[in-house]
Structure formats: C-alpha cells, structure tokens
Motif scaffolding. Sequence first.
Motif, short mmCIF file in Angstrom:
data_model
loop_
_atom_site.label_atom_id
_atom_site.label_comp_id
_atom_site.label_asym_id
_atom_site.label_seq_id
_atom_site.Cartn_x
_atom_site.Cartn_y
_atom_site.Cartn_z
N CYS A 192 -4.90 5.40 5.54
CA CYS A 192 -5.32 3.93 4.21
C CYS A 192 -5.80 3.52 5.79
O CYS A 192 -5.11 3.45 7.45
N THR A 222 -0.82 4.37 -0.29
CA THR A 222 -1.24 5.17 0.22
C THR A 222 -0.92 6.50 1.05
O THR A 222 -0.43 7.26 0.43
N CYS A 232 1.06 -1.02 -0.18
CA CYS A 232 -0.13 0.37 -0.07
C CYS A 232 0.63 0.93 0.01
O CYS A 232 1.47 1.62 0.80
N CYS A 270 -4.02 0.28 6.92
CA CYS A 270 -3.16 -0.76 7.10
C CYS A 270 -2.89 -1.44 8.87
O CYS A 270 -2.11 -2.86 8.83
N GLN A 274 2.68 -5.89 2.87
CA GLN A 274 1.70 -6.38 3.00
C GLN A 274 2.08 -8.03 3.12
O GLN A 274 2.09 -8.35 2.18
#
Length: 146
Positions: free
Chosen positions: A88, A81, A79, A90, A102
């Motif tokens: 985000c 972002t 990610c 996450c 991730q």
Amino acid sequence: MQVLSVRQPWAWAIARGYKEVENRTWDTTYRGVLAIHASLRMDHDSLKNPLLKDVGWDPADPMAATGGIIALVNLDGICTTAKSGQKCDCGLWAEAGSCHWQLSNARPLPEPIMTLGQPGLWMPAPAVVAGLAKMLPGESLVAGRV
C-alpha cells in the motif's frame, strides 16, 4: 470521542504530528476525534528506529510523558491492504502486515492529563473529558462515526 493507548516514543511522534499512521493488528469502524494516551510502558527497541531519530525524538518534551492523554488527532480511515499481505502507499511509518490507522490534525495538549489506559479503544471518564474541554476550548469532543 474514543481514546487509544500508544507506547512511547510512538505517542510522542503522533502528538507532534510526525507519525500520521498508527500500526495495529485490528480494524475498527470508529472515525472521528481520537485522544492519544501515552501508555505507562515504553517501547525501548523503537528508540533505534531511524524515523524517530530523523524527527528528533526528545525525551524531555512534555509529550514524551507516560501515563496520560497527550494529544487529540482525527482518525480519518484505516487501510487494511498491508494486513492481507499486499503493498500500500501509506507512507514510511506504515508497517507490513498491519492495519494502518490514518491520523491527521494532531493537537498536542498544553500538559498531559494523567489517567490509566486500557486495551483497545476506550471511553474517557467524564473528569478527563472536562479536562480536555478546558485545555482545548472550542474543540468538538463528540463521538465520531462508529
């Protein structure tokens, strides 16, 4: 398979399946099996982090070793972002301003495979791959999508 060097105690938290996000300043197109190498250097400031305290950081755990590969995980996605300053979802381990790698399916090794780390993603030596294959029979150690 690629390898990522991570400072302790973060490598321990990944190996034990607590930390499913690794914060990096950079992105990669690589996806697949990722070996976690515990760097020789330790992030001493992180020992004050409440997340590590909550999951029970244990310096006596074999996964707290430094200077070797301690686990395999899957790198499922990244990610970006938060890297661009946006919010985000996450999770608690995700840091603002970072790319969030991730991770899933942590498989700690029975014992570390000692080897020198490198910056960035790197390929393990054939002897290291052979050691991993012995410790984790049936594990697919082929390269992921690059």
